[in-house]
Write a protein that holds these residues in place. Structure first.
Motif, PDB file in Angstrom:
ATOM      1  N   ASP A   1       0.814  -1.214   0.000  1.00 13.88           N
ATOM      2  CA  ASP A   1       0.000   0.000   0.000  1.00 13.88           C
ATOM      3  C   ASP A   1       0.847   1.263   0.000  1.00 13.88           C
ATOM      4  O   ASP A   1       0.479   2.273  -0.618  1.00 13.88           O
ATOM      5  CB  ASP A   1      -0.928   0.013   1.217  1.00 13.88           C
ATOM      6  CG  ASP A   1      -2.154  -0.878   1.023  1.00 13.88           C
ATOM      7  OD1 ASP A   1      -2.315  -1.442  -0.072  1.00 13.88           O
ATOM      8  OD2 ASP A   1      -2.943  -1.007   1.988  1.00 13.88           O
ATOM      9  N   ALA A   2       1.997   1.230   0.679  1.00 12.85           N
ATOM     10  CA  ALA A   2       2.831   2.431   0.754  1.00 12.85           C
ATOM     11  C   ALA A   2       3.260   2.892  -0.633  1.00 12.85           C
ATOM     12  O   ALA A   2       3.336   4.103  -0.904  1.00 12.85           O
ATOM     13  CB  ALA A   2       4.053   2.170   1.627  1.00 12.85           C
ATOM     14  N   GLU A   3       3.549   1.960  -1.528  1.00 16.70           N
ATOM     15  CA  GLU A   3       3.948   2.330  -2.890  1.00 16.70           C
ATOM     16  C   GLU A   3       2.779   2.920  -3.668  1.00 16.70           C
ATOM     17  O   GLU A   3       2.946   3.842  -4.470  1.00 16.70           O
ATOM     18  CB  GLU A   3       4.509   1.112  -3.622  1.00 16.70           C
ATOM     19  CG  GLU A   3       5.878   0.678  -3.135  1.00 16.70           C
ATOM     20  CD  GLU A   3       6.479  -0.406  -4.006  1.00 16.70           C
ATOM     21  OE1 GLU A   3       5.995  -0.609  -5.140  1.00 16.70           O
ATOM     22  OE2 GLU A   3       7.436  -1.055  -3.547  1.00 16.70           O
ATOM     23  N   VAL A   4       1.575   2.378  -3.450  1.00 15.42           N
ATOM     24  CA  VAL A   4       0.389   2.932  -4.106  1.00 15.42           C
ATOM     25  C   VAL A   4       0.174   4.372  -3.658  1.00 15.42           C
ATOM     26  O   VAL A   4      -0.082   5.274  -4.475  1.00 15.42           O
ATOM     27  CB  VAL A   4      -0.852   2.072  -3.781  1.00 15.42           C
ATOM     28  CG1 VAL A   4      -2.104   2.677  -4.422  1.00 15.42           C
ATOM     29  CG2 VAL A   4      -0.658   0.639  -4.268  1.00 15.42           C
ATOM     30  N   ILE A   5       0.292   4.603  -2.369  1.00 14.43           N
ATOM     31  CA  ILE A   5       0.078   5.943  -1.817  1.00 14.43           C
ATOM     32  C   ILE A   5       1.117   6.917  -2.355  1.00 14.43           C
ATOM     33  O   ILE A   5       0.783   8.020  -2.817  1.00 14.43           O
ATOM     34  CB  ILE A   5       0.131   5.891  -0.277  1.00 14.43           C
ATOM     35  CG1 ILE A   5      -1.035   5.060   0.260  1.00 14.43           C
ATOM     36  CG2 ILE A   5       0.100   7.302   0.308  1.00 14.43           C
ATOM     37  CD1 ILE A   5      -0.887   4.679   1.719  1.00 14.43           C
ATOM     38  N   ASP A   6       2.380   6.532  -2.303  1.00 14.59           N
ATOM     39  CA  ASP A   6       3.437   7.405  -2.811  1.00 14.59           C
ATOM     40  C   ASP A   6       3.233   7.689  -4.300  1.00 14.59           C
ATOM     41  O   ASP A   6       3.459   8.814  -4.770  1.00 14.59           O
ATOM     42  CB  ASP A   6       4.807   6.769  -2.591  1.00 14.59           C
ATOM     43  CG  ASP A   6       5.228   6.763  -1.128  1.00 14.59           C
ATOM     44  OD1 ASP A   6       4.605   7.481  -0.332  1.00 14.59           O
ATOM     45  OD2 ASP A   6       6.178   6.028  -0.795  1.00 14.59           O
ATOM     46  N   GLY A   7       2.803   6.665  -5.042  1.00 10.46           N
ATOM     47  CA  GLY A   7       2.570   6.845  -6.471  1.00 10.46           C
ATOM     48  C   GLY A   7       1.467   7.839  -6.754  1.00 10.46           C
ATOM     49  O   GLY A   7       1.596   8.709  -7.628  1.00 10.46           O
TER      50      GLY A   7
END
Length: 427
Positions: free
Chosen positions: A324-330
């Motif tokens: 999820d952290a990568e989705v949010i940062d993206g």
């Protein structure tokens, strides 16, 4: 953007792993990707190096790895054991080395770096551009504001879905399904990435069949539903497909970015005024290994320079492997300007396993509804039908904007209540 960034240089950051001195490896990278090679050559004068050589700006050493992330025959020949040192480095490049040439920009910040013998891991994390240089490239024609204007959605998340079954429907069957989805109250509908111009539903037939339903719905309700037709193909064919969509009154086309390439997408952007929906399928091959490839921040930067209006970021608590952290940062990267003073945000498209129950984590993560929230099963599998599925998602977005929990909101919103009962309480 780096505070010290000069107007005539752009900067890339990397994570590297090596048994050598990271600072020396960074110098090798800088030379390899500008005017040098593994040794100084005839003609590489001090003046030329001053004008054209990349510069190592920063080296931050990190915790070492217990073992190498990737095999490396060059190091084996050198008989270089560990420890396997890791570092985050920043290198700046003269803009004059590249000009407004997107494929060459990509080759400069990435290219042969992944094959260097000195590293057992290398990942491109980010690319930062000075404003004047960024403006030499394409920008989104529509982005957030234009997509809202075309769909008539002034506030709230744009709610979308994907045509399923993704393959096998005839052109007429696809049109009928789109009519059903329009009636369900969607803002946006897209083709699947593997359905472009199949024999059983060629675009020449599918676009008119679909747009016939979109126009009928617009005549009845005044609402234009944006349909992203997958026109991924060779460049001339994509231009023809885009022209067909425009003639039929469509507003959007979709492209599989990785397989069409920068040049084709740039050509399409400059040819057509339609909204350009960028699908990233295949990105996992570039990104899933934490010590290899390209991170999404760098990836979305390069594609935004091609002029896309939407970028896929996957979804929170979804069905894919991405944390999820990568989705949010993206998503945050897509909504941020690429350079100071540039109005070039693109809409992050959330998809994969999304339904009303994933709305709160999405809102909490990004704090905005300037996004495309796409749901397949969360709409089509709702026990009361697609219209109730769409309504349940809109009710969830209303609730989070009001600061109300979904269970509390469901007490007076039957479609949301049924969704929570059917799909299960959100995690």
């Amino acid at each position: 953007m780096s505070i010290a960034m000069r107007s005539d240089r752009f900067e890339a950051t990397y994570l590297i792993e090596t048994p050598l001195d990271p600072a020396k490896v960074a110098e090798v990278m800088a030379g390899e990707q500008s005017c040098g090679t593994f040794t100084r050559v005839h003609g590489e004068t001090d003046d030329l190096r001053a004008r054209a050589r990349a510069v190592v700006e920063r080296v931050e050493e990190l915790e070492p790895a217990a073992s190498p992330s990737l095999p490396n025959t060059w190091l084996e020949r050198q008989k270089r054991p560990g420890p396997w040192r890791r570092a985050r480095i920043a290198i700046s490049f003269p803009t004059g080395n590249v000009g407004a040439n997107l494929p060459t920009l990509a080759a400069t910040v990435a290219g042969n770096l992944f094959d260097l013998g000195e590293v057992t891991g290398l990942r491109l994390d980010s690319v930062r551009l000075p404003a004047d240089y960024r403006k030499q490239f394409d920008a989104p024609r529509h982005g957030v504001a234009g997509t809202r204007r075309l769909t008539g959605v002034e506030r709230g998340a744009l709610v979308g879905s994907i045509i399923k079954p993704n393959l096998g429907l005839s052109a007429e069957e696809t049109g009928e399904l789109v009519g059903t989805l329009c009636a369900a109250g969607l803002d946006f509908i897209k083709d699947d990435e593997i359905c472009a111009d199949p024999v059983h539903a060629p675009l020449a037939q599918r676009v008119p069949a679909v747009m016939d339903r979109v126009r009928r719905h617009q005549d009845r309700t005044g609402k234009h539903v944006m349909v992203a037709f997958n026109i991924s193909d060779e460049t001339d064919a994509m231009r023809r497909h885009a022209d067909l969509v425009e003639r039929e009154g469509g507003s959007c086309v979709m492209v599989s970015l990785n397989w069409c390439g920068f040049s084709a997408v740039q050509t399409l952007r400059r040819h057509s005024g339609l909204v350009l929906h960028g699908h990233r399928n295949g990105f996992g091959a570039l990104s899933r290994h934490p010590s290899l490839g390209i991170g999404f921040d760098a990836y979305q930067t390069l594609w935004r320079l091609a002029g896309v209006d939407h970028m896929h970021v996957h979804g929170l608590q979804g069905k894919f492997a991405q944390p999820d952290a990568e989705v949010i940062d993206g998503a945050k990267s897509c909504l941020a300007p690429l350079a100071e003073g540039c109005d070039d945000a693109v809409i992050p498209a959330f998809s994969s396993g999304q339904w009303a129950g994933t709305v709160p984590v999405t809102w909490d993560a990004v704090g905005t509804d300037d996004l495309l929230f796409m749901s397949g099963g969360g709409i089509m599998a709702h026990p009361d039908g697609p219209a109730a599925g769409v309504t349940s998602i809109r009710q969830a977005w209303d609730a989070v904007r009001e600061g109300v929990t979904l269970p509390d909101a469901a007490a007076t919103r039957p479609e949301l209540k049924r969704a929570l009962e059917f799909f299960g309480a959100p995690k």
